[in-house]
Design an enzyme around this catalytic site. Structure first.
Site, PDB file in Angstrom:
ATOM      1  N   HIS A 198     -25.873 -35.255  30.221  1.00 27.77           N
ATOM      2  CA  HIS A 198     -24.755 -36.007  30.777  1.00 27.77           C
ATOM      3  C   HIS A 198     -24.748 -37.450  30.274  1.00 27.77           C
ATOM      4  CE1 HIS A 198     -21.910 -37.203  34.055  1.00 27.77           C
ATOM      5  NE2 HIS A 198     -22.505 -38.369  33.852  1.00 27.77           N
ATOM      6  N   GLU A 199     -25.849 -38.135  30.474  1.00 23.65           N
ATOM      7  CA  GLU A 199     -25.889 -39.548  30.082  1.00 23.65           C
ATOM      8  C   GLU A 199     -25.730 -39.710  28.579  1.00 23.65           C
ATOM      9  OE1 GLU A 199     -25.497 -41.806  32.156  1.00 23.65           O
ATOM     10  OE2 GLU A 199     -25.870 -40.552  33.914  1.00 23.65           O
ATOM     11  N   HIS A 241     -22.156 -39.911  27.596  1.00 25.21           N
ATOM     12  CA  HIS A 241     -21.613 -41.272  27.644  1.00 25.21           C
ATOM     13  C   HIS A 241     -21.995 -42.027  26.371  1.00 25.21           C
ATOM     14  CE1 HIS A 241     -20.160 -41.196  31.716  1.00 25.21           C
ATOM     15  NE2 HIS A 241     -21.340 -40.999  32.260  1.00 25.21           N
TER      16      HIS A 241
HETATM   17 ZN   LIG Z   1     -21.759 -40.386  34.172  1.00 25.49          ZN
END
Ligand SMILES: [Zn+2]
Length: 718
Positions: A507-508, A511
């Site tokens: 997830h990170e 980004h």
């Molecule tokens: Zn996030």
């Protein structure tokens, strides 16, 4: 498995704690030679005075000292003020170049110092940084107001025509116009003064909240004397708890440190019900003890001040003001989406609660399930129903292998990018590691920092942030960091993480990819500088690779036997993917609705004391299951009181709607192919905020987003 992880994205407005959509502006080439401020002795050897000599202007952590920030802030504030005054007082006919571009370039030193400062304030703080944060939060808020409430400047911006501008420049002009309006440039002089005061107070209270909460979390851990009470924890967890106690001056005891969410990961394994209850209650009550770290009063003040701000700005409530530049546009649109989700979520959670109660009864527990029991028994239900044991999976998830052979590998397969470890770049903490990122054609793209382990000086959760933002105009490339709070293993031990932690890492990094592929002319529109309800879309998309068969085979390797994860175990993980989704969705949506309720109050007299307000809100929306508390309880809901997610926590769900829909498109079109990766990069990851994002989505999938894929993904419909 689809779930929203504990991530906080702090990059977007990391240094703008006054919860507006405005930004301190970008760097400028000419500012350092500005004659009016050049004679400042205290800035002579300050590392923020000039661009870093390191690759891509990466911060010179070997030179930066805490004592450098204050002079850099003072100098930088003065410098930007002069630059902005020059723009405002320029006698030339206002043009895009002499106004918008000049604004975009202003504040070089300030921006450089702030971006490092706010990264450290989240990832490696100390009393000096905390005191500076407190001192400067209202000063920065006032500074921002000086720019965005400047009438001359606003009139100039308003008068600039779009004709003849390229697409991105047009967007930048609209962006500035809207920022001036959102900030209140239209207001009368008296109203502006009132607003300035409110903004400064908001900044102060927000900082106060964060500092109190950090301390409350630190002091809120549960101290255990008898190791028997920790029955069920692994040997590694117990030795980590012993080390934590020792560090806290309690040798011979065990400290169960708090994570920032309501539920605590250790509750899953603790066999002793009394210990579970203690830990849960410590989590829930961490910031409402009536002591110096009680946040309730601060929270209530923030909520009232935000309403006041919205009213000054001519809006009914804070959410209405906040959402005008988001994809959702209105609180009603956001609430409508959440309502579509909350009913099936609560219904499912009720069934899950029954399953758990059945198990407790079977075991002759003789009690009614409470929130501190949920994960402990859910884990058993999971084992019984899906024969899946977290402790059986963990040995396949060694942290660096997951990163390099999983997260990086997926990016290599999908986008063609590669990574090379760097050991020459200075870091702000010995645990931090660095990589250089290369494009598919071998060209260098970005620098990537990684900070895995939890410590007292770090905020909870996981996030991505920039040290340097990409901009063609400024000649800058992305310098990016991911921070996590994984448990540091005892020396010589392997760092094994849960499947949840694995998805958090994907997830990170999603980004980070959004930042790495940024391809904009202007910093303000670059990379992750997008509306909040869009920003979680790329990160959630990236989570899906964790279970891709090709990727999984590559990274899920047993840390001792070096054997890949057996297919039977993979099948179990997949089958269990929708397990406990009732709970997880309910805790998420209830937190999002709670946030929206706090920020759609339109009358001061409608506020109640924090805990009463929360209770009423949950009840009113049908969140009647006492066993499923919101993911964050009002006194420690850092996203909305300390971070920038006020009236914005729904963004996770909004983004997930985009994610689930786009994922079905990717899956139906071949999945992990370079062609799909290029397409996602082209339409979504590389456009920043330079285009209409609703349109960008439609260009990628060929359709408008629909909620059904999300409901399917969470197992609520077939
Ligand atoms: Zn996030």
């Amino acid at each position: 498995m689809k779930k929203v992880t504990t991530s906080v994205l702090m990059a977007v407005l990391a240094f703008n704690i006054s919860c507006s959509t405005m930004k301190q502006n970008s760097t400028t080439e000419v500012a350092t030679t500005n004659q009016n401020t050049s004679g400042d002795e205290s800035m002579k050897n300050n590392p923020f005075m000039t661009k870093s000599k390191l690759q891509y202007e990466a911060p010179e952590f070997d030179k930066i000292k805490d004592s450098d920030f204050k002079p850099a802030f003072d100098y930088g504030l003065k410098q930007q003020e002069q630059e902005v005054n020059m723009i405002a007082n320029n006698r030339m006919v206002p043009s895009f170049e002499n106004t918008i571009v000049a604004l975009e370039k202003s504040g070089e030193v300030l921006k450089r110092a702030q971006i490092v400062f706010y990264n450290l304030s989240s990832a490696n703080t100390n009393p000096t940084i905390q005191a500076l944060d407190k001192e400067y939060a209202p000063i920065f808020a006032a500074h921002s107001d000086k720019i965005y409430l400047n009438e001359f400047l606003y009139n100039k911006v308003k008068s600039i025509k779009e004709e003849g501008l390229d697409q991105e420049s047009k967007k930048l002009l609209q962006y500035y116009k809207q920022n001036f309006e959102i900030a209140g440039a239209n207001l009368s002089a008296a109203k502006k003064e009132e607003l300035k005061q409110v903004n400064q107070d908001l900044a102060s209270f927000s900082t106060q909240f964060s500092n109190k909460l950090l301390e409350a979390r630190k002091q809120g851990g549960v101290l255990i004397s008898d190791v028997k009470e920790l029955d069920g924890l692994s040997a590694d967890e117990i030795s980590a708890a012993a080390a934590d106690a020792k560090a806290a001056g309690q040798p011979g005891k065990y400290l169960l440190a708090l994570q920032n969410t309501t539920q605590q990961p250790m509750l899953q394994n603790l066999k002793n019900r009394a210990t579970r209850e203690k830990l849960f209650k410590a989590s829930w009550g961490r910031a409402e003890k009536g002591d110096a770290n009680d946040t309730r009063d601060t929270v209530e003040k923030l909520a009232k001040l935000r309403l006041k701000k919205a009213q000054i700005l001519g809006k009914q409530n804070f959410a209405e003001w906040k959402l005008q530049d988001q994809m959702a546009k209105t609180p009603e649109a956001a609430k409508q989406l959440m309502d579509q989700l909350s009913k099936p979520a609560v219904e499912t959670a009720k069934r899950e609660a029954n399953d758990i109660q059945d198990l407790i009864n079977q075991q002759k527990g003789g009690f009614k399930v409470e929130p501190w029991d949920w994960n402990f028994y859910a884990e058993q239900v999971r084992k019984a129903k899906y024969d899946l044991d977290d402790n059986e999976i963990k040995p396949y998830f060694e942290i660096t292998t997951v990163l390099e052979k999983g997260v990086f590998y997926a990016a290599e397969k999908f986008y063609g990018i590669t990574f090379k470890k760097r050991t020459d770049l200075p870091v702000y903490h010995p645990d931090v590691v660095t990589y250089e990122v290369f494009d598919h054609d071998g060209k260098s793209l970005a620098i990537y920092y990684l900070d895995f382990y939890t410590r007292d000086s770090k905020s909870g959760g996981a996030w991505m942030s920039n040290f340097v933002e990409q901009s063609h105009m400024m000649g800058t490339k992305p310098v990016i960091v991911n921070c996590y709070n994984y448990q540091k293993p005892a020396p010589g031990k392997a760092s094994l993480i849960s499947y949840d932690d694995v998805t958090t890492m994907f997830h990170e990094f999603g980004h980070s990819l959004h930042g790495i592929f940024a391809n904009q002319k202007y910093t303000s529109l670059s990379g992750t500088n997008v509306p909040r309800d869009f920003v979680e879309f790329p990160s959630q998309i990236n989570e899906h690779w964790a279970l891709d068969p090709v990727v999984l085979k590559n990274y899920a390797i047993h840390y001792q036997t070096k054997k890949p994860i057996p297919q039977t175990l993979v099948d179990k993980i997949k089958k269990a993917a929708t397990f406990n989704q009732g709970y997880m969705t309910t805790e998420l949506v209830s937190a999002a609705i709670l946030d929206m309720d706090w920020h759609t109050v339109s009358k001061d007299s409608d506020f109640k004391p924090a805990l009463d307000f929360e209770k009423a809100s949950l009840l009113q929306h049908g969140f009647t299951l006492g066993t499923v508390p919101p993911r964050y309880h009002t006194p420690y809901f850092a996203h909305i009181w300390g971070g920038g997610y006020s009236a914005g926590y729904y963004a996770y769900i909004w983004s997930e709607t985009l994610d689930a829909d786009a994922w079905e498109w990717i899956r139906d079109n071949g999945g992990l192919t370079r062609e799909n990766g290029d397409r996602f990069r082209k339409y979504i990851l590389s456009v920043g905020n330079s285009v209409d994002l609703n349109k960008a989505f439609k260009e990628f999938t060929g359709r408008n987003p629909d909620i059904k894929p999300l409901l399917r993904n969470r197992g609520f419909i077939k």
